[in-house]
Design a protein around this motif. Sequence first.
Motif, mmCIF file in Angstrom:
data_model
loop_
_atom_site.group_PDB
_atom_site.id
_atom_site.type_symbol
_atom_site.label_atom_id
_atom_site.label_comp_id
_atom_site.label_asym_id
_atom_site.label_seq_id
_atom_site.Cartn_x
_atom_site.Cartn_y
_atom_site.Cartn_z
ATOM 1 N N PHE A 59 68.966 42.577 57.545
ATOM 2 C CA PHE A 59 69.152 43.048 59.025
ATOM 3 C C PHE A 59 69.058 41.808 59.884
ATOM 4 C CE2 PHE A 59 67.675 45.218 62.751
ATOM 5 C CZ PHE A 59 69.059 45.732 63.245
ATOM 6 N N ALA A 60 70.059 41.741 60.766
ATOM 7 C CA ALA A 60 70.096 40.921 61.796
ATOM 8 C C ALA A 60 69.602 39.365 61.576
ATOM 9 C CB ALA A 60 68.917 41.314 63.027
ATOM 10 N N SER A 61 70.141 38.993 60.193
ATOM 11 C CA SER A 61 69.843 37.537 59.804
ATOM 12 C C SER A 61 68.441 37.398 59.675
ATOM 13 C CB SER A 61 70.633 36.794 60.517
ATOM 14 O OG SER A 61 71.939 36.813 60.581
ATOM 15 N N ASN A 62 67.468 38.287 59.581
ATOM 16 C CA ASN A 62 66.287 38.208 59.627
ATOM 17 C C ASN A 62 65.369 38.965 58.637
ATOM 18 O OD1 ASN A 62 63.513 38.496 60.677
ATOM 19 N ND2 ASN A 62 64.101 37.630 62.535
ATOM 20 N N SER A 63 65.130 40.357 58.792
ATOM 21 C CA SER A 63 64.487 41.114 57.648
ATOM 22 C C SER A 63 63.005 40.746 57.801
ATOM 23 C CB SER A 63 65.019 41.013 56.247
ATOM 24 O OG SER A 63 66.326 41.782 56.232
ATOM 25 N N ALA A 64 62.402 40.759 59.022
ATOM 26 C CA ALA A 64 60.938 40.393 59.051
ATOM 27 C C ALA A 64 59.836 41.475 58.384
ATOM 28 C CB ALA A 64 60.619 39.957 60.257
ATOM 29 N N PHE A 65 60.509 42.790 58.108
ATOM 30 C CA PHE A 65 59.593 43.868 57.349
ATOM 31 C C PHE A 65 59.489 43.526 55.978
ATOM 32 C CE2 PHE A 65 60.643 47.234 60.831
ATOM 33 C CZ PHE A 65 60.067 46.429 61.865
ATOM 34 N N ALA A 66 59.352 42.216 55.709
ATOM 35 C CA ALA A 66 59.048 41.968 54.244
ATOM 36 C C ALA A 66 58.040 40.814 54.175
ATOM 37 C CB ALA A 66 60.435 41.457 53.571
ATOM 38 N N GLU A 67 57.417 40.644 52.990
ATOM 39 C CA GLU A 67 56.305 39.677 53.086
ATOM 40 C C GLU A 67 57.022 38.469 53.120
ATOM 41 O OE1 GLU A 67 52.689 40.374 50.411
ATOM 42 O OE2 GLU A 67 54.029 41.879 49.550
ATOM 43 N N ARG A 68 58.133 38.190 52.604
ATOM 44 C CA ARG A 68 58.717 36.832 52.361
ATOM 45 C C ARG A 68 60.274 37.207 52.975
ATOM 46 N NH1 ARG A 68 55.347 36.550 48.547
ATOM 47 N NH2 ARG A 68 53.666 34.985 48.519
ATOM 48 N N THR A 69 60.838 36.376 53.560
ATOM 49 C CA THR A 69 62.109 36.091 53.928
ATOM 50 C C THR A 69 62.772 34.805 54.113
ATOM 51 O OG1 THR A 69 63.916 37.078 55.409
ATOM 52 C CG2 THR A 69 62.160 36.363 56.459
ATOM 53 N N VAL A 70 63.962 34.579 53.927
ATOM 54 C CA VAL A 70 64.757 33.432 53.964
ATOM 55 C C VAL A 70 65.787 33.562 54.997
ATOM 56 C CG1 VAL A 70 66.445 31.877 52.753
ATOM 57 C CG2 VAL A 70 64.583 33.018 51.519
ATOM 58 N N VAL A 71 65.534 32.581 55.914
ATOM 59 C CA VAL A 71 66.662 32.468 57.152
ATOM 60 C C VAL A 71 67.269 30.940 57.424
ATOM 61 C CG1 VAL A 71 64.968 34.155 58.391
ATOM 62 C CG2 VAL A 71 64.519 31.696 58.636
ATOM 63 N N LYS A 72 68.258 31.035 57.997
ATOM 64 C CA LYS A 72 68.829 29.758 58.278
ATOM 65 C C LYS A 72 67.798 28.912 59.200
ATOM 66 C CE LYS A 72 73.022 29.064 59.620
ATOM 67 N NZ LYS A 72 74.402 28.948 60.176
ATOM 68 N N ALA A 73 67.521 27.638 59.019
ATOM 69 C CA ALA A 73 66.737 26.736 59.703
ATOM 70 C C ALA A 73 66.846 26.857 61.169
ATOM 71 C CB ALA A 73 66.955 25.439 59.281
ATOM 72 N N VAL A 74 67.864 27.125 61.552
ATOM 73 C CA VAL A 74 67.980 27.268 63.223
ATOM 74 C C VAL A 74 67.291 28.410 63.743
ATOM 75 C CG1 VAL A 74 70.134 28.525 63.377
ATOM 76 C CG2 VAL A 74 69.834 27.047 65.228
ATOM 77 N N GLN A 75 66.821 29.225 62.957
ATOM 78 C CA GLN A 75 66.199 30.560 63.161
ATOM 79 C C GLN A 75 64.641 30.392 63.327
ATOM 80 O OE1 GLN A 75 68.987 32.990 60.153
ATOM 81 N NE2 GLN A 75 67.916 34.348 61.606
ATOM 82 N N ALA A 76 64.229 29.260 62.699
ATOM 83 C CA ALA A 76 62.654 29.248 62.595
ATOM 84 C C ALA A 76 62.397 27.968 63.477
ATOM 85 C CB ALA A 76 62.356 28.478 61.010
#
Length: 356
Positions: A123-140
């Motif tokens: 969801f929203a390229s993010n999915s923060a309701f998980a113990e771990r997630t993978v995002v594009k570097a620009v998002q971190a």
Amino acid sequence: MRGVVFDGKQARVVDDLEVRDPGPGEVRVAIAAAGLCHSDLSVIDGTIPFPAPVVLGHEGAGVVESVGPGVTHVEPGDHVALSTLANCGACADCDRGRPTMCRKAIGMPGRPFSRGGQALFQFASNSAFAERTVVKAVQAVKIPEAVPMTSAALIGCGVLTGVGAVLNRAGVDRGETVVVIGAGGIGLNVLQGARIAGASVIVAVDANPAKEGVARQFGATHFVDASAVEDTVAAVKELLPTGADHAFECVGHVKLIRQAVDLLDRRGQAVLLGVPGFAEEASFQVSSMYLDKSILGCRYGSSRPQRDIALYARLYLEGRLLLDELVTAVYPVEDFAKASADAHHGRVARGVLTFP
């Protein structure tokens, strides 16, 4: 690992999620805290159409666990706040400093998660309701470790949207007047954005009189209880007889959008932040617009997250931006159902899920 999954009918906490390793230009983050935003609830109730099954959450902060090839601005162990903006960085809009308009960042959800062999959407390229997630570097976005994770989590959506709408989209200037319709999570950030910008009169409007105290804490100079007056526009114009320079609609109701337009002074701007149903239409008196008034849409606070998240973290450490005060309740992820009910009934400004 644990996470909140919406299967198209209901959302529930599961403990058998898997997430892949980061690829080139990606970052894997161990989530420490994630804010529960009405956008997450809007996926569940269908207001925001989204493919299922999906791992929810889009407002998070955590610690970088690993990075893929080519990532140099963060490294394992860094504290980061996450944005939802997976912009490409190379198109004309990104090049102009308008990453929220990047077409490659909209409507193309990935599926880095799996459960029982089935791929799940992000969801929203993010999915923060998980113990771990993978995002594009620009998002971190790297943030100081002094910023508590429960507060840092809120920067990536509510703060970027609300404060950004004031500073980036509306360009509120010193001495101008502002009306904020809705004193929820987004509205409170609009209020403090207006305070930071130096607005002279900041009127909060909400149908819940219990929100007056927190609205004033965040920057409101006046409060109008919409449940106690017959005509909200008339009540606001007792404070601002000629209307406001800026009116922000933060609820997502077409009647309130009309109110925002009707509250404008000459050359005033109505900024739309709430999200009505996708098929809904709003109306306004066309002749009123010929006094140089404007109706502005605003996506994600017209933000540039790598710049703005770092700025807001610094303003927080300087005591100029309120974050801790936004967090009205903290829940372990297992209490997602209670957190959702509290948010749905307006019992919290922002609830935050944690992964203890």
